[in-house]
Design a protein around this motif. Structure first.
Motif, PDB file in Angstrom:
ATOM      1  N   THR A 192       0.773  -1.070  -0.167  1.00  0.00           N
ATOM      2  CA  THR A 192       0.011   0.230   0.102  1.00  0.00           C
ATOM      3  C   THR A 192       0.764   1.238  -0.203  1.00  0.00           C
ATOM      4  N   ALA A 193       1.826   1.339   0.863  1.00  0.00           N
ATOM      5  CA  ALA A 193       2.742   2.511   0.902  1.00  0.00           C
ATOM      6  C   ALA A 193       3.410   2.757  -0.449  1.00  0.00           C
ATOM      7  N   LEU A 194       3.655   1.749  -1.239  1.00  0.00           N
ATOM      8  CA  LEU A 194       4.285   1.971  -2.611  1.00  0.00           C
ATOM      9  C   LEU A 194       3.253   2.332  -3.559  1.00  0.00           C
ATOM     10  N   LEU A 195       2.107   1.615  -3.336  1.00  0.00           N
ATOM     11  CA  LEU A 195       0.901   1.956  -4.492  1.00  0.00           C
ATOM     12  C   LEU A 195       0.681   3.536  -3.989  1.00  0.00           C
ATOM     13  N   LEU A 196       0.857   4.205  -2.790  1.00  0.00           N
ATOM     14  CA  LEU A 196       0.255   5.482  -2.792  1.00  0.00           C
ATOM     15  C   LEU A 196       1.159   6.617  -3.389  1.00  0.00           C
ATOM     16  N   ALA A 197       2.301   5.985  -4.097  1.00  0.00           N
ATOM     17  CA  ALA A 197       3.000   6.814  -5.047  1.00  0.00           C
ATOM     18  C   ALA A 197       2.174   7.387  -6.181  1.00  0.00           C
ATOM     19  N   ASP A 198       1.177   6.774  -6.506  1.00  0.00           N
ATOM     20  CA  ASP A 198       0.137   7.231  -7.587  1.00  0.00           C
ATOM     21  C   ASP A 198      -0.666   8.511  -7.220  1.00  0.00           C
ATOM     22  N   PRO A 199      -0.313   9.449  -7.884  1.00  0.00           N
ATOM     23  CA  PRO A 199      -0.983  11.086  -7.545  1.00  0.00           C
ATOM     24  C   PRO A 199      -2.480  10.888  -7.383  1.00  0.00           C
ATOM     25  N   LEU A 201      -3.926   8.487  -5.495  1.00  0.00           N
ATOM     26  CA  LEU A 201      -4.319   8.160  -4.371  1.00  0.00           C
ATOM     27  C   LEU A 201      -3.492   9.022  -3.099  1.00  0.00           C
ATOM     28  N   THR A 202      -3.125   9.899  -3.413  1.00  0.00           N
ATOM     29  CA  THR A 202      -2.460  11.029  -2.384  1.00  0.00           C
ATOM     30  C   THR A 202      -3.342  11.249  -1.153  1.00  0.00           C
ATOM     31  N   SER A 203      -4.434  11.381  -1.483  1.00  0.00           N
ATOM     32  CA  SER A 203      -5.441  11.571  -0.344  1.00  0.00           C
ATOM     33  C   SER A 203      -5.550  10.718   0.712  1.00  0.00           C
ATOM     34  N   SER A 204      -5.029   9.482   0.519  1.00  0.00           N
ATOM     35  CA  SER A 204      -5.142   8.315   1.381  1.00  0.00           C
ATOM     36  C   SER A 204      -3.704   8.283   2.254  1.00  0.00           C
ATOM     37  N   VAL A 205      -3.029   9.120   1.752  1.00  0.00           N
ATOM     38  CA  VAL A 205      -1.503   9.027   2.604  1.00  0.00           C
ATOM     39  C   VAL A 205      -1.894   9.206   4.194  1.00  0.00           C
ATOM     40  N   PRO A 206      -2.613  10.329   4.651  1.00  0.00           N
ATOM     41  CA  PRO A 206      -2.802  10.405   6.044  1.00  0.00           C
ATOM     42  C   PRO A 206      -3.330   9.279   6.799  1.00  0.00           C
ATOM     43  N   ARG A 207      -4.129   8.538   5.964  1.00  0.00           N
ATOM     44  CA  ARG A 207      -4.852   7.265   6.700  1.00  0.00           C
ATOM     45  C   ARG A 207      -3.792   6.219   6.981  1.00  0.00           C
ATOM     46  N   TYR A 208      -2.670   6.072   6.064  1.00  0.00           N
ATOM     47  CA  TYR A 208      -1.917   4.963   6.305  1.00  0.00           C
ATOM     48  C   TYR A 208      -0.500   5.224   6.964  1.00  0.00           C
ATOM     49  N   ALA A 209      -0.147   6.793   6.733  1.00  0.00           N
ATOM     50  CA  ALA A 209       1.457   7.241   7.304  1.00  0.00           C
ATOM     51  C   ALA A 209       1.395   6.471   8.924  1.00  0.00           C
ATOM     52  N   GLU A 230      11.569   5.360   3.389  1.00  0.00           N
ATOM     53  CA  GLU A 230      11.831   6.245   2.194  1.00  0.00           C
ATOM     54  C   GLU A 230      10.351   6.641   2.037  1.00  0.00           C
ATOM     55  N   ARG A 231       9.253   6.065   2.181  1.00  0.00           N
ATOM     56  CA  ARG A 231       7.966   6.680   1.722  1.00  0.00           C
ATOM     57  C   ARG A 231       7.513   7.782   2.755  1.00  0.00           C
ATOM     58  N   LEU A 232       7.846   7.409   4.180  1.00  0.00           N
ATOM     59  CA  LEU A 232       7.531   8.605   5.179  1.00  0.00           C
ATOM     60  C   LEU A 232       8.141   9.943   4.617  1.00  0.00           C
ATOM     61  N   ALA A 233       9.606   9.700   4.108  1.00  0.00           N
ATOM     62  CA  ALA A 233      10.302  11.069   4.019  1.00  0.00           C
ATOM     63  C   ALA A 233       9.748  11.631   2.756  1.00  0.00           C
ATOM     64  N   ALA A 234       9.065  10.744   1.688  1.00  0.00           N
ATOM     65  CA  ALA A 234       8.407  11.165   0.392  1.00  0.00           C
ATOM     66  C   ALA A 234       7.260  12.133   0.750  1.00  0.00           C
ATOM     67  N   TRP A 235       6.486  11.584   1.939  1.00  0.00           N
ATOM     68  CA  TRP A 235       5.424  12.161   2.354  1.00  0.00           C
ATOM     69  C   TRP A 235       5.577  13.666   3.279  1.00  0.00           C
ATOM     70  N   GLY A 236       6.929  13.884   3.583  1.00  0.00           N
ATOM     71  CA  GLY A 236       7.234  14.977   3.998  1.00  0.00           C
ATOM     72  C   GLY A 236       7.375  14.821   5.739  1.00  0.00           C
ATOM     73  N   GLU A 237       7.444  13.506   6.292  1.00  0.00           N
ATOM     74  CA  GLU A 237       7.391  13.411   7.597  1.00  0.00           C
ATOM     75  C   GLU A 237       8.971  13.461   8.147  1.00  0.00           C
ATOM     76  N   ASP A 238       9.247  13.535   9.336  1.00  0.00           N
ATOM     77  CA  ASP A 238      10.446  13.429   9.932  1.00  0.00           C
ATOM     78  C   ASP A 238      10.976  12.068  10.209  1.00  0.00           C
TER      79      ASP A 238
END
Length: 492
Positions: A192-199, A201-209, A230-238
């Motif tokens: 799921t984290a890797l699938l969320l690279a799809d633009p 699906l961006t709105s689902s990021v807060p649900r799974y982060a 890698e994914r958390l960094a791409a989502w702007g998280e520390d």
């Protein structure tokens, strides 16, 4: 109806399936172990228009055959089918026309109770359910779908098909992110984290982060931890704390490993050994299918002042009638084989059993070597004298093929021979073809090992000269020193 790879594929189980007029009539085929809905989706796809990396090669299963075996009653068939998914549909970090529609079929099988069956799989350490391993394959698919064509992912059309499938796959995988089985849960979160690279699906990021941080980032599996960072960094998280923790973990393992191998360590050695034994097993694959994003770079062109060396030339062979101990087969006496990296060589394909190899070669092994582990025995290798090869096994499955320098088949890469040649000529030619940093390594015996090809070149004596004995390998055989049995090192 979504159009994937040039074929219409149903996006949901309740969607009407269009049967392509070119689809072969399967009415006379053996009953499929797939559930009826999956059979309909399988039949509704024009697979003859959607090849994988080796479609049409003798003995290589087509995509419908692979998918039809995923839920087979025979555990060996299931394991082989999953291995074929990696080798034939995600080969060398590429997607093919068959890959995206196959991913949709597999995602639809995840809720089948038969996917709860556990086994050992080629790409992962330890035992896990088929459901978890299918999710791992879908995670690999999603990882590759993030690449670009210039990274070698395949054609623009194949990449577009892979990306089109991501929202559909996300919907089918989402429920498993809360699974009771921790291995299924981790694999589903990774996919799921890797699938969320799809633009889309961006709105689902807060649900799974939060789950990615709380579950994936602290997993015993080092690959899952890398995905989380890698994914958390791409989502702007520390991710500073996660990076620091990973460095400390690796440093502790390195220190303990050094102490455990120190014969003069005394009490510290014993403590290090006990500490290492208490650490959870890293279930990541010995060598992942893809490369970490920081390692993904475009091929490096050859320097203009270094022209490509001439292709190697095989030894001419012994004169007719010669029967000495160092007799070298002449060109017309050798079988002609080709090989596909990480898929197979000639008629042999990685993952085969001894029985399957015997059947396809038409020859029983002249020598078979087994090792004993308590009451169990494990096949190490089998020599096939008439064909001039040695098949090497792990957990009863083919993982390495060695071609005898004197009598083995002439295996070609881009029409150039690899068997029975001068070592330096083959090595120079292969080095020039290697374009990925870190691909070339050398064994403790000085044998060049090309990771991007799954190929090692060993030497074999022929009287006063030595000739090439190529080894064709899966990823977890690249460390020759630990992978090869002593008999192979003593081969001369």
């Amino acid at each position: 109806m979504a159009r994937i790879g040039g074929a219409d594929v149903g996006v949901g189980w309740n969607t009407a399936v269009v049967i392509n007029a070119m689809t072969p009539d399967l009415s006379g085929a053996p009953a499929s172990p797939l559930p009826p809905r999956a059979q309909a989706e399988l039949a509704g796809t024009a697979w003859e228009e959607l090849p994988h990396v080796c479609t049409g090669r003798h003995g290589v299963p087509d995509t419908p055959d692979i998918l039809g075996s995923v839920l087979a009653a025979d555990p060996a068939r299931r394991v082989r089918a999953v291995g074929d998914l990696y080798r034939l549909l995600l080969n060398q970090e590429q997607v093919f026309p068959a890959t995206a529609p196959a991913a949709l079929v597999l995602a639809g099988l995840l809720d089948d109770p038969r996917t709860l069956a556990e086994d050992r799989w080629e790409r992962r350490a330890g035992r896990r359910s088929l459901r978890a391993e299918l999710l791992n394959w879908l995670a690999s698919f999603a990882d590759i779908a993030r690449l670009d064509v210039e990274d070698g992912v395949g054609t623009a059309q194949n990449l577009a098909a892979a990306r089109t499938a991501r929202p559909i796959l996300h919907d089918r995988i989402a429920d498993f992110c809360d699974a009771d089985d921790p291995l299924v849960k981790e694999a589903a979160l990774a996919a799921t984290a890797l699938l969320l690279a799809d633009p889309a699906l961006t709105s689902s990021v807060p649900r799974y982060a939060p789950a990615v941080r709380e579950v994936l980032a602290v997993s015993a599996d080092s690959h899952y931890r890398w995905i989380a960072r890698e994914r958390l960094a791409a989502w702007g998280e520390d991710v500073t704390g996660l990076v620091t923790a990973e460095k400390e973990r690796r440093a502790a393992l390195d220190r303990a490993g050094a102490l455990a191998e120190d014969p003069f360590g005394g009490q510290e050695q014993e403590q290090a050994i006990r500490w290492l034994e208490g650490q959870p097993e890293d279930t990541a694959a010995p060598k992942r299918l893809g490369r970490r994003r920081e390692d993904r770079i475009a091929p490096i062109p050859a320097a203009p002042h270094k022209p490509a060396p001439e292709p190697p030339v095989a030894a001419p062979g012994s004169e007719a009638g010669y029967r000495g101990p160092w007799r070298i087969a002449r060109e017309e006496e050798r079988a002609e084989w080709t090989f596909t990296p990480y898929v197979g060589v000639g008629p042999l394909h990685f993952g085969m059993t001894l029985e399957e190899i015997t059947r396809v070669l038409g020859e029983g092994p002249a020598v078979s070597s087994y090792s004993h582990h308590g009451e169990d025995q494990q096949l190490n290798y089998a020599d096939f004298a008439e064909n001039g090869i040695r098949a090497l096994f792990h957990d009863g499955r083919l993982g390495c093929v060695a071609a005898d320098a004197l009598t083995g088949p002439q295996v070609r890469l881009d029409a150039a021979p690899l068997t029975g040649c001068a070592l330096s000529h083959v090595e120079d030619w292969l080095v020039h073809r290697t374009t990925r940093p870190g691909s070339l390594a050398y064994s403790v015996a000085g044998d060049p090992v090309f990771a991007d090809l799954g190929l090692a070149i060993r030497s074999q004596r022929a009287g006063d000269v030595v000739l090439t004995r190529p080894l064709f390998l899966l990823h977890d055989w690249l460390d020759l020193w630990h992978a090869l049995p002593s008999e192979e090192w003593n081969c001369s």
